[in-house]
Scaffold this motif. Structure first.
Motif, PDB file in Angstrom:
ATOM      1  N   TYR A  24       0.839  -1.196   0.000  1.00 48.13           N
ATOM      2  CA  TYR A  24       0.000   0.000   0.000  1.00 48.13           C
ATOM      3  C   TYR A  24       0.875   1.248   0.000  1.00 48.13           C
ATOM      4  O   TYR A  24       1.635   1.476   0.947  1.00 48.13           O
ATOM      5  CB  TYR A  24      -0.902   0.027   1.238  1.00 48.13           C
ATOM      6  CG  TYR A  24      -1.891  -1.112   1.311  1.00 48.13           C
ATOM      7  CD1 TYR A  24      -3.098  -1.068   0.608  1.00 48.13           C
ATOM      8  CD2 TYR A  24      -1.615  -2.232   2.086  1.00 48.13           C
ATOM      9  CE1 TYR A  24      -4.008  -2.107   0.677  1.00 48.13           C
ATOM     10  CE2 TYR A  24      -2.526  -3.279   2.167  1.00 48.13           C
ATOM     11  CZ  TYR A  24      -3.718  -3.212   1.460  1.00 48.13           C
ATOM     12  OH  TYR A  24      -4.622  -4.248   1.533  1.00 48.13           O
ATOM     13  N   GLY A  25       0.787   2.038  -1.051  1.00 48.58           N
ATOM     14  CA  GLY A  25       1.453   3.329  -1.055  1.00 48.58           C
ATOM     15  C   GLY A  25       2.799   3.321  -1.745  1.00 48.58           C
ATOM     16  O   GLY A  25       3.082   2.518  -2.639  1.00 48.58           O
ATOM     17  N   TYR A  26       3.674   4.223  -1.287  1.00 43.89           N
ATOM     18  CA  TYR A  26       4.906   4.536  -1.999  1.00 43.89           C
ATOM     19  C   TYR A  26       6.161   4.050  -1.274  1.00 43.89           C
ATOM     20  O   TYR A  26       6.281   4.164  -0.058  1.00 43.89           O
ATOM     21  CB  TYR A  26       5.032   6.049  -2.192  1.00 43.89           C
ATOM     22  CG  TYR A  26       4.014   6.639  -3.128  1.00 43.89           C
ATOM     23  CD1 TYR A  26       4.102   6.439  -4.497  1.00 43.89           C
ATOM     24  CD2 TYR A  26       2.961   7.413  -2.628  1.00 43.89           C
ATOM     25  CE1 TYR A  26       3.165   6.987  -5.362  1.00 43.89           C
ATOM     26  CE2 TYR A  26       2.024   7.967  -3.484  1.00 43.89           C
ATOM     27  CZ  TYR A  26       2.132   7.745  -4.848  1.00 43.89           C
ATOM     28  OH  TYR A  26       1.208   8.295  -5.697  1.00 43.89           O
ATOM     29  N   SER A  27       7.091   3.556  -2.065  1.00 43.94           N
ATOM     30  CA  SER A  27       8.453   3.341  -1.600  1.00 43.94           C
ATOM     31  C   SER A  27       9.232   4.644  -1.663  1.00 43.94           C
ATOM     32  O   SER A  27      10.017   4.965  -0.770  1.00 43.94           O
ATOM     33  CB  SER A  27       9.130   2.275  -2.460  1.00 43.94           C
ATOM     34  OG  SER A  27      10.501   2.201  -2.184  1.00 43.94           O
TER      35      SER A  27
ATOM     36  N   GLY B  51       6.441  -2.502  -3.416  1.00 46.07           N
ATOM     37  CA  GLY B  51       6.199  -3.801  -4.027  1.00 46.07           C
ATOM     38  C   GLY B  51       6.767  -4.899  -3.167  1.00 46.07           C
ATOM     39  O   GLY B  51       7.354  -4.644  -2.105  1.00 46.07           O
ATOM     40  N   PRO B  52       6.634  -6.157  -3.585  1.00 49.78           N
ATOM     41  CA  PRO B  52       7.117  -7.270  -2.765  1.00 49.78           C
ATOM     42  C   PRO B  52       8.616  -7.255  -2.519  1.00 49.78           C
ATOM     43  O   PRO B  52       9.087  -7.851  -1.550  1.00 49.78           O
ATOM     44  CB  PRO B  52       6.699  -8.513  -3.568  1.00 49.78           C
ATOM     45  CG  PRO B  52       6.487  -8.020  -4.960  1.00 49.78           C
ATOM     46  CD  PRO B  52       6.000  -6.618  -4.827  1.00 49.78           C
ATOM     47  N   ASN B  53       9.369  -6.560  -3.390  1.00 49.85           N
ATOM     48  CA  ASN B  53      10.822  -6.503  -3.226  1.00 49.85           C
ATOM     49  C   ASN B  53      11.310  -5.168  -2.684  1.00 49.85           C
ATOM     50  O   ASN B  53      12.508  -4.862  -2.760  1.00 49.85           O
ATOM     51  CB  ASN B  53      11.517  -6.804  -4.553  1.00 49.85           C
ATOM     52  CG  ASN B  53      11.254  -8.212  -5.035  1.00 49.85           C
ATOM     53  OD1 ASN B  53      11.048  -9.115  -4.235  1.00 49.85           O
ATOM     54  ND2 ASN B  53      11.236  -8.402  -6.346  1.00 49.85           N
ATOM     55  N   SER B  54      10.397  -4.380  -2.135  1.00 48.44           N
ATOM     56  CA  SER B  54      10.778  -3.099  -1.531  1.00 48.44           C
ATOM     57  C   SER B  54      11.263  -3.348  -0.102  1.00 48.44           C
ATOM     58  O   SER B  54      10.467  -3.649   0.787  1.00 48.44           O
ATOM     59  CB  SER B  54       9.592  -2.134  -1.514  1.00 48.44           C
ATOM     60  OG  SER B  54       9.109  -1.892  -2.814  1.00 48.44           O
ATOM     61  N   SER B  55      12.562  -3.223   0.111  1.00 46.05           N
ATOM     62  CA  SER B  55      13.129  -3.462   1.444  1.00 46.05           C
ATOM     63  C   SER B  55      12.844  -2.281   2.352  1.00 46.05           C
ATOM     64  O   SER B  55      13.048  -1.126   1.954  1.00 46.05           O
ATOM     65  CB  SER B  55      14.644  -3.684   1.341  1.00 46.05           C
ATOM     66  OG  SER B  55      14.940  -4.750   0.471  1.00 46.05           O
ATOM     67  N   CYS B  56      12.382  -2.566   3.556  1.00 47.23           N
ATOM     68  CA  CYS B  56      12.075  -1.529   4.543  1.00 47.23           C
ATOM     69  C   CYS B  56      12.948  -1.721   5.785  1.00 47.23           C
ATOM     70  O   CYS B  56      13.300  -2.850   6.144  1.00 47.23           O
ATOM     71  CB  CYS B  56      10.606  -1.599   4.954  1.00 47.23           C
ATOM     72  SG  CYS B  56       9.430  -1.215   3.639  1.00 47.23           S
ATOM     73  N   GLN B  57      13.259  -0.608   6.433  1.00 50.50           N
ATOM     74  CA  GLN B  57      14.023  -0.641   7.686  1.00 50.50           C
ATOM     75  C   GLN B  57      13.207  -1.367   8.753  1.00 50.50           C
ATOM     76  O   GLN B  57      12.086  -0.974   9.088  1.00 50.50           O
ATOM     77  CB  GLN B  57      14.332   0.783   8.122  1.00 50.50           C
ATOM     78  CG  GLN B  57      14.723   0.981   9.569  1.00 50.50           C
ATOM     79  CD  GLN B  57      16.135   0.577   9.901  1.00 50.50           C
ATOM     80  OE1 GLN B  57      16.353  -0.540  10.339  1.00 50.50           O
ATOM     81  NE2 GLN B  57      17.080   1.475   9.713  1.00 50.50           N
TER      82      GLN B  57
ATOM     83  N   ALA C 269      15.035   0.150  -2.154  1.00 52.75           N
ATOM     84  CA  ALA C 269      14.734   0.236  -0.721  1.00 52.75           C
ATOM     85  C   ALA C 269      13.775   1.396  -0.459  1.00 52.75           C
ATOM     86  O   ALA C 269      13.807   2.429  -1.142  1.00 52.75           O
ATOM     87  CB  ALA C 269      16.008   0.427   0.087  1.00 52.75           C
ATOM     88  N   ALA C 270      12.931   1.228   0.543  1.00 53.69           N
ATOM     89  CA  ALA C 270      11.912   2.232   0.851  1.00 53.69           C
ATOM     90  C   ALA C 270      12.509   3.392   1.637  1.00 53.69           C
ATOM     91  O   ALA C 270      13.298   3.195   2.561  1.00 53.69           O
ATOM     92  CB  ALA C 270      10.773   1.592   1.644  1.00 53.69           C
ATOM     93  N   ILE C 271      12.112   4.586   1.261  1.00 56.66           N
ATOM     94  CA  ILE C 271      12.517   5.806   1.956  1.00 56.66           C
ATOM     95  C   ILE C 271      11.728   5.934   3.260  1.00 56.66           C
ATOM     96  O   ILE C 271      10.562   5.550   3.336  1.00 56.66           O
ATOM     97  CB  ILE C 271      12.266   7.046   1.073  1.00 56.66           C
ATOM     98  CG1 ILE C 271      12.986   6.904  -0.275  1.00 56.66           C
ATOM     99  CG2 ILE C 271      12.699   8.319   1.782  1.00 56.66           C
ATOM    100  CD1 ILE C 271      14.475   6.780  -0.178  1.00 56.66           C
ATOM    101  N   SER C 272      12.360   6.475   4.282  1.00 57.45           N
ATOM    102  CA  SER C 272      11.697   6.693   5.565  1.00 57.45           C
ATOM    103  C   SER C 272      11.075   8.089   5.595  1.00 57.45           C
ATOM    104  O   SER C 272      11.764   9.082   5.353  1.00 57.45           O
ATOM    105  CB  SER C 272      12.707   6.548   6.707  1.00 57.45           C
ATOM    106  OG  SER C 272      12.138   6.928   7.941  1.00 57.45           O
TER     107      SER C 272
END
Length: 418
Positions: free
Chosen positions: A113-116, A125-131, A277-280
């Protein structure tokens, strides 16, 4: 031409030739020496790279777990419809993140849901790495227990057995694991000794400041529980000392890659984030910048995806990394130090109920990242929520999800405690 002149010229020519040859010889010899020195230096550097660590761990030999989806069963289709309705309301309330729900070894729900990266309109997406924030502690704790299991260290030994100049001789590795060390949180005391609040420091610098300044313990070691990030930053350094490897290299070589966690890594602010990778973000979509604590790892710093986290979760049911005895060590015993069911094992938060049931979980919060990793181990029921835009309600999702998936309330719903 006089004979003497001819002989003299000949001698002069020979002398000049000899001098020229001598010069050439010395030049060639000098260049060869430089080449040999360079080759020897490169050989030494290559040797240093290959023999930097003599650590010989026990590798994971079980093949990575294939992900199995079960979304077509009639009961699961109804669950998916209810979860979609629930998360539509969460998105309207500001939720931005990834969700995965597994039940009995099958993934029954996965959504992004939403933006990386909101500025570039890159969706999650499924491969968006999050902290993962403090969910990182589950990895650091398991790594220490892996080393304990294979007798590379002993968790009941003092930290000084591994970090010689550690300034608190009565603190053991176990006290770090279960937050009974009394160490003060480095995120609070480092600013007292380091005026630069913007430049990230790493574990070595944090330990140097600790050794030099000896901040006061909050309480006598092993007398009570207080959650503290410093404990796991120190444990990360112990891993490096014992294995002679960087924390990131050890985690990648012995955990991430063998488990098939190909989108999981340890963040290094000097290298920055990879593009997927997802931005914080703060609650208002303002980016969270790095600051002094962002270089410290072990207590936080690992980025991952919901699918990789499900592989991590399932590895404990398959005893891939840790054997049953070590997992039992990690999950207890429950001492009920505080009224109620909340407790902390070795790297895990726990809800321990009088009937013997346990919920093994960990939450995380760092900058704009909120994470929830919730495991009802009796039913092999897993909830992974990774948010990259601050939204504290993430910690309350588990209770609602339990109601939807199992049709009953889940006792001991997390309340946002990080």
């Amino acid at each position: 031409m006089p004979l003497e002149e001819i002989n003299c010229n000949s001698v002069n020519k020979n002398r000049d030739n000899n001098m020229q040859h001598t010069k050439q010889f010395y030049i060639v010899t000098f260049l060869l020496s430089l080449l040999l020195i360079a080759c020897h230096s490169n050989s030494q550097q290559a040797s240093a790279r290959t023999s930097k660590s003599n650590f010989k761990g026990t590798p994971i030999t079980t093949p990575p777990m294939p992900l199995v989806y079960d979304t077509m069963a009639p009961q699961n289709r109804e669950i998916i419809a209810q979860l979609d309705k629930f998360y539509a309301a969460q998105v309207r309330a500001g939720f931005n993140g990834n969700v995965l729900i597994g039940y009995k070894g099958h993934i029954i729900y996965e959504r992004a849901y939403g933006y990386s990266n909101r500025e570039r309109k890159i969706p999650l997406g499924p491969n968006s790495s999050c902290q993962l924030a403090s969910v990182t502690k589950t990895f650091t704790g398991a790594a220490i227990l892996y080393l304990h299991q294979h007798k590379h260290l002993d968790i009941d030994q003092p930290v000084t057995a591994y970090i010689k100049d550690f300034p608190y001789p009565n603190i053991t590795l176990r006290m770090l694991l279960d937050h009974r060390s009394g160490l003060p949180d480095y995120t609070k005391w480092v600013p007292n000794y380091n005026s630069d609040q913007r430049t990230p420091i790493y574990n070595d610098e944090m330990l140097r400041l600790m050794t030099k300044n000896r901040p006061h313990l909050e309480f006598k070691a092993d007398t009570r529980f207080t959650y503290c990030n410093t404990n796991y930053a120190v444990l990360a350094k112990v891993i490096e000392v014992v294995t002679e490897m960087k924390y990131s290299d050890f985690m990648t070589q012995y955990i991430f890659q063998p488990l098939g966690m190909m989108h999981t890594f340890v963040y290094d602010p000097a290298k920055g984030l990879p593009g997927d990778a997802a931005i914080s973000y703060r609650y208002n979509w303002v980016r969270e910048p790095d600051m002094f604590a962002d270089g410290v790892y072990g207590d936080k710093g690992i980025y991952s995806t919901p699918e990789d986290m499900y592989r991590w979760d399932q590895s404990f049911y398959r005893n891939t990394l840790l054997n049953p005895e070590t997992i039992d060590l990690a999950y207890g015993p429950c001492s009920f130090e505080r009224p109620g069911v909340k407790n902390y094992g070795l790297g895990w938060r726990m809800l321990c109920f009088p009937n013997g049931n346990k919920v093994i979980y960990h939450n995380g919060w760092w900058h704009g990242n909120n994470t929830s990793f919730y495991r009802l181990i009796k039913d092999n029921f897993t909830i992974v929520v990774l948010g990259n835009k601050f939204n504290k309600s993430i910690y309350r999702h588990a209770g609602a999800i339990c109601n939807i998936v199992r049709g009953t309330s889940a006792d001991g719903t997390t309340d946002g405690e990080e």
